[in-house]
Design an enzyme around this catalytic site. Structure first.
Site: not given
Length: 1117
Positions: A449, A572, A638, A667-668, A748-749, A829, A855
């Site tokens: 994961d 965010e 953005k 991460r941009t 899952g991201d 995903r 985890d």
């Protein structure tokens, strides 16, 4: 009559995803890219064409023809060639499996899904029965425990064989010894197994009981006219199953809700986190059902009756975490109908590959046993009742298959587990399944994961780039200095605002462009980051008892130390926390306004006019705000660089800097703005409202209106955020890769996040290319995309769960073959069931051993489906670690767990298993020689206690001490992970090594028996004494020959066993002549026979080490 709320099933997520992709392709605009799905994917329904032109599995196809559909059918013809073989070998198994599946489907029919009606305050009106609201991870119950455990034991040929042999001793004509010589070892094995399973099952019961006994508050009706707020609060247990009662008030902040609920709280919205379900730790906004906010009372009639269907945004799922406060909900689904339970599969009994290999060897030994018995009966001449002699020979040679093999291996597994848990280098490691420690040494695929496993899911702001100047972690104080000094433009705007509240905007738009100072650009960039988000500040209430909760808002502490942020993405929150650290603080936000506090303490208020949330298709988000002080309207946006590069004005630095940050693992996000006049905004609002009211193609029309604003936007800045990796993730992945283990990341991201983490963790090396599998929705698209992927060489694959599902439906074999050739695979995903399916796919397609690491609760299915499951105790709870076979506290511990303990466990068990079989083969060889010399009589050579003592006190301790043996030190195994690669080939235990031990056993057994027969003089009892003593000494010397690194306990075991045998000679007058064994003649005869049986093997071992040393000896020398 109470208010009635009919609940309708939510539409299929797959159908919705299909519609989204269709809209995405149709909205892509003109050009080759937009026409690609429509023009080239028109073969979706032409299955016949696709069947005639299978996927290409070699390079020659591209050389012969340029067509995408001209491919060579190598893969499928290979499968057709294997078809007959599979039918012959697996036909019976397939038939049995099909019958069992049919019976299971008959007994466990799925309930038909239909609308459900819930009566608030009137549980007696609920007609439909719901399952009991409890979880159960136990494998057995009180009735199935004994039959289930016995089945799991006797499905192995070894145990079943000895059960038949032991039962045959109840037949007088077949009895050749004492009953305890057969039943005692078998009973001991079964007792140990049943005890171990009972302990494991009791632990599972205790864990389930702990979860099912959590207390929650239930609101009940005291009188018919009481409102919801004046109900009686009772404590109910989770396992009570009172699903139909009134609203429930579950545990507050940080607690996992245990029932499926609908929010009914007065705040009308809340944030939840679903990391236990899908691995996403983002906060998700949930909205209360609107009709429940105006219910008159609980238990009263409503006129007119209220009917409202529910959507997914009204749902709170079980095992999710509520951000703060208390939620009152109506229980709709309970127990096995909840999403968390439906995402998990039933645990299976895992069997190690070593056990399966030993099971095959025992079958080979059984064939040898039958052949030897037939030869004996044939040489006997089939005299008299030959079938009885045949069965007696089968019993005499039954020690070829030693029952002690199971005992020694099980005790060895327990010893390995104890060593793992006592290793100080990996503290906190727990072995929950003690039957498969050797699997840790045979792994080829590791499925991991992302969130919480490879990463800590803690975002940290690292870099701000303005085009000409870049700010890093060590220069953030410069930004604070710029913000403390008011921008000249802002001062002039504030001064002009005193004279007029509506400054001329057309003059602003037509003013000549002036190069802005660095200070003004920093001001605009930080303000844009502080405004363009969906973050909400949360202040914890000091009041929380009784009626004071209604007035808690007045008592809230609005200080900085009491403020936390909630958002749908940790990115965010990291951005807003950074703006707070440099001086611009988000202090308040609701659906219509945002308040910021400047470094000077001034409060700036902005009215939110429109909000455009982030979607995976658009890859950007935007907000239109109006400054309350200047009435200026600004559109901030953005998003990802791939989406924003065509929106912002021309620049020469964005693409290069995005690449630089991506190589650093950041991460941009690209931030831009556009100033709007009042007329421009009013025109946009009218068109936007009209598009939202459209009946047909609403999403496309809304997107088109928004895109009309996304033109020539001013590029403000580029931000870089780092997702902190777990400690030592990069060296651990490098270690595993050098050990020959292929690593697949299943998360899952979203795709961009997964790709970024794959680069930053070095799962994908910097020199490797990444092939991103394009979204596919049908067979034709999958066909073309797989062919495109086939052209790539030595590149990592990134594929989404939806595309994976389509490919597995039509091209499972081809996708598995291509993916297994990749150095790394990233599946984004992915649902929990898809993760488990991938693990099963690798097992079925490759036949290699797989390991799953996770985890969270969403990883449980994958962990249970893999051959070996490792759970990490992290922020997402202990659900994965409790369901796993092995539990660790950090990902970096996996390296030592595999390289040291996995490798040692496999090599030790392989040596132990083969030596135990050698111990049975040598005595069976002696029995065969004895019977051959004495006219093929079916008479046992050794009887009674001699046979029991030989397998227990005389040789058990030295043989079992092999579990302490090691070929290299742990430090060397960690330094040279390439040593692990040899284990996957299974050379430590194979038919070749087994045959070597068979030849050794035949040689030594023949020497011992023939030597004793040649050297004895007068009485036959001397043969027994000489041969048995030489046999014990030979076994002790063979153990010493097998050992590679001596441990002091090994020496103790050797001396102790020899001492026990010498001491027991005084009590074995029933079998031996005590006067003879004290003579010098006895000593030299035993010594001579033992020397002849062992010395040649010692010489051969020395020559082999000199001429062809193993790889590990080169490292230790």
């Amino acid at each position: 009559m109470a208010d009635q709320i009919p609940l309708y099933p939510v539409r299929s997520a797959a159908a919705a995803a299909h519609r989204k992709r269709a809209a995405y392709y149709s909205a892509a605009g003109p050009g080759s890219g937009a026409e690609w799905p429509s023009s080239r994917y028109q073969l979706e329904d032409e299955s016949a064409h696709l069947d005639e032109m299978p996927l290409m599995m070699s390079e020659e196809g591209f050389e012969n023809d340029e067509s995408d559909y001209h491919t060579l059918p190598r893969a499928r013809t290979a499968r057709r060639r294997r078809g007959l073989e599979r039918f012959v070998c697996g036909g019976w198994k397939l038939l049995c499996t099909s019958c069992c599946d049919w019976l299971v489907n008959i007994c466990q029919r799925k309930r038909e899904l239909k609308a459900r009606t819930v009566w608030l305050g009137c549980p007696e009106k609920c007609e439909e029965k719901h399952p009991r609201n409890s979880i159960k991870n136990q494998k057995y119950n009180i009735f199935t425990f004994i039959p289930g455990v016995l089945y799991e034991q006797f499905k192995f040929f070894l145990n079943l064989y000895f059960l038949v042999v032991s039962c045959s001793q109840f037949v007088p004509a077949l009895k050749i010894g004492y009953l305890y010589t057969y039943w005692a070892p078998l009973g001991f094995v079964l007792a140990v197994t049943i005890m171990r399973e009972a302990i494991d099952e009791f632990r599972r019961f205790q864990r389930d009981k702990e979860v099912n006994s959590q207390l929650y508050s239930k609101l009940t009706v005291r009188e018919s006219k009481n409102s919801i707020g004046h109900g009686i609060s009772e404590d109910v247990r989770k396992s009570s199953g009172l699903f139909y009662c009134g609203p429930l008030a579950p545990r507050g902040s940080g607690g996992s809700q245990s029932w499926q609920k609908r929010p009914l709280h007065s705040a009308s919205s809340c944030f939840i986190r679903t990391d236990q379900l899908d691995g996403e730790t983002d906060w998700k906004l949930k909205v209360a059902v609107s009709c429940t906010q105006r219910l008159p009372a609980l238990g009263e009639d409503s006129d007119p009756p209220i009917h409202e269907s529910l959507s997914i945004e009204n749902t709170l799922w079980a095992n999710t975490i509520v951000a703060s406060g208390t939620v009152i909900g109506v229980v709709i689904y309970t127990g096995k109908e909840t999403r968390s339970v439906m995402n998990t599969s039933n645990p299976k009994n895992k069997v190690g590959l070593l056990d399966l290999e030993l099971n095959q060897l025992t079958k080979a030994l059984f064939v040898a046993l039958v052949a030897l018995s037939v030869v004996m009966v044939t040489l006997q001449g089939f005299v008299g009742p030959w079938y009885r002699s045949l069965f007696r020979f089968l019993l005499l040679f039954s020690y070829i298959i030693p029952i002690s093999l199971r005992v020694n291996l099980d005790m060895g597994k327990a010893a390995y587990g104890w060593m793992i848990m006592k290793d100080e280098s990996i503290p906190g490691t727990v072995v929950r399944t003690s039957t498969i420690p050797e699997e840790l040494g045979r792994l080829v695929y590791l499925l991991t994961d992302k969130t919480g496993t490879l990463t800590q899911n803690e975002m940290v702001f690292k870099r701000l780039h303005l085009g000409t100047v870049s700010y890093g972690a060590d220069t953030m104080d410069e930004i604070q200095g710029h913000l403390r000094n008011p921008c000249p433009q802002m001062q002039s705007q504030a001064g002009g605002n005193n004279a007029s509240s509506t400054p001329p905007r057309k003059a602003q738009s037509s003013a000549p462009k002036v190069r802005k100072s660095v200070s003004s650009r920093v001001h605009e960039a930080v303000k844009a980051i502080a405004l363009c988000h969906n973050v909400s500040p949360v202040y914890e209430s000091r009041a929380g008892v009784g009626g004071e909760a209604e007035y808690a808002e007045a008592d809230q502490d609005f200080s900085d130390g009491n403020r936390t942020y909630q958002a749908a993405s940790p990115d965010e929150v990291a951005l807003v926390q950074w703006t707070e650290s440099v001086g611009l603080t988000l202090v308040s936000r609701d659906l219509g306004s945002v308040q910021l506090r400047t470094p000077s303490g001034q409060i700036q208020t902005y009215c939110i006019l429109q909000m455009f949330p982030f979607t995976s298709e658009s890859k950007r988000m935007g907000v239109i705000v109006r400054d309350e002080s200047t009435a200026e309207i600004t559109f901030y946006m953005k998003g990802a660089d791939v989406a924003m590069s065509s929106i912002v004005q021309y620049n020469d630095w964005l693409e290069e800097e995005c690449g630089n940050m991506a190589r650093e693992g950041l991460r941009t996000l690209v931030v831009a703005k556009r100033a709007l006049t009042e007329e421009q905004y009013q025109d946009f609002e009218s068109r936007y409202s009209q598009a939202k009211l459209s009946i047909h193609d609403r999403a496309l029309k809304v997107a088109a209106v928004v895109e009309s604003l996304e033109r020539q936007m001013e590029l403000l800045c580029l931000t870089g955020v780092e997702d902190r990796l777990q400690a030592d993730v990069r060296p651990t992945l490098e270690l595993l890769r050098n050990a020959g283990i292929k690593i697949w990341m299943l998360t899952g991201d979203k795709l961009e996040t997964a790709t970024c983490i794959a680069k930053s963790s070095h799962l994908v090396s910097r020199t490797q290319d990444i092939h991103i599998f394009r979204p596919v929705t049908n067979r034709g698209e999958a066909h073309l995309e797989l062919n495109a992927f086939r052209r790539k060489h030595d590149c990592a694959l990134v594929i989404s769960g939806d595309s994976l599902e389509v490919c597995l439906k039509y091209y499972e074999h081809e996708l598995a073959e291509l993916a297994c050739q990749c150095p790394a695979v990233v599946c984004c995903r992915c649902s929990p069931t898809q993760k488990a399916r991938i693990a099963k796919l690798l097992q079925h397609h490759t036949g290699k051993r797989t390991c799953a690491v996770g985890d969270g609760g969403n990883d449980v299915s994958m962990i249970q489906a893999a051959d070996c499951g490792i759970g990490i105790e992290g922020k997402e709870g202990r659900q994965a670690s409790l369901a796993a076979d092995f539990s660790v506290t950090q990902f970096r511990h996996i390296g030592r767990l595999l390289m040291v303990h996995g490798r040692s466990s496999y090599k030790r068990s392989a040596a132990l298993g083969q030596f135990v079989m050698h111990r049975g083969l040598i005595i069976s060889t002696m029995q065969a020689v004895f019977s051959s010399v004495f006219y093929f009589a079916s008479v046992p050579l050794y009887q009674g206690f001699l046979m029991v003592g030989y397998a227990t006190i005389y040789t058990m301790f030295p043989v079992f001490s092999l579990v302490l043996d090691q070929d290299v030190k742990p430090e060397t195994a960690m330094l040279y992970p390439e040593l692990y690669k040899d284990l996957t080939k299974g050379r430590s235990l194979s038919f070749k090594t087994f045959l070597v031990w068979v030849l050794i056993s035949i040689y030594q057994g023949g020497i011992l028996m023939y030597g004793a027969l040649l050297l004895f003089e007068s009485e036959f009892v001397h043969v027994l004494a000489i041969s048995f003593t030489a046999l014990i000494l030979t076994e002790l010397l063979m153990v010493a020959l097998t050992i590679r690194t001596w441990h002091w306990l090994m020496a103790v075991a050797e001396v102790l066993s020899l001492g026990c045998y010498v001491a027991s000679l005084a009590f074995l007058n029933e079998y031996f002549d005590v006067a003879f064994i004290t003579t010098v003649t006895f000593v030299w005869k035993v010594s001579a026979i033992t020397m002849v049986s062992c010395l040649p093997l010692y010489v051969l071992k020395y020559l082999k080490r000199k001429l062809s040393p193993p790889s590990y000896t080169k490292l230790t020398s």
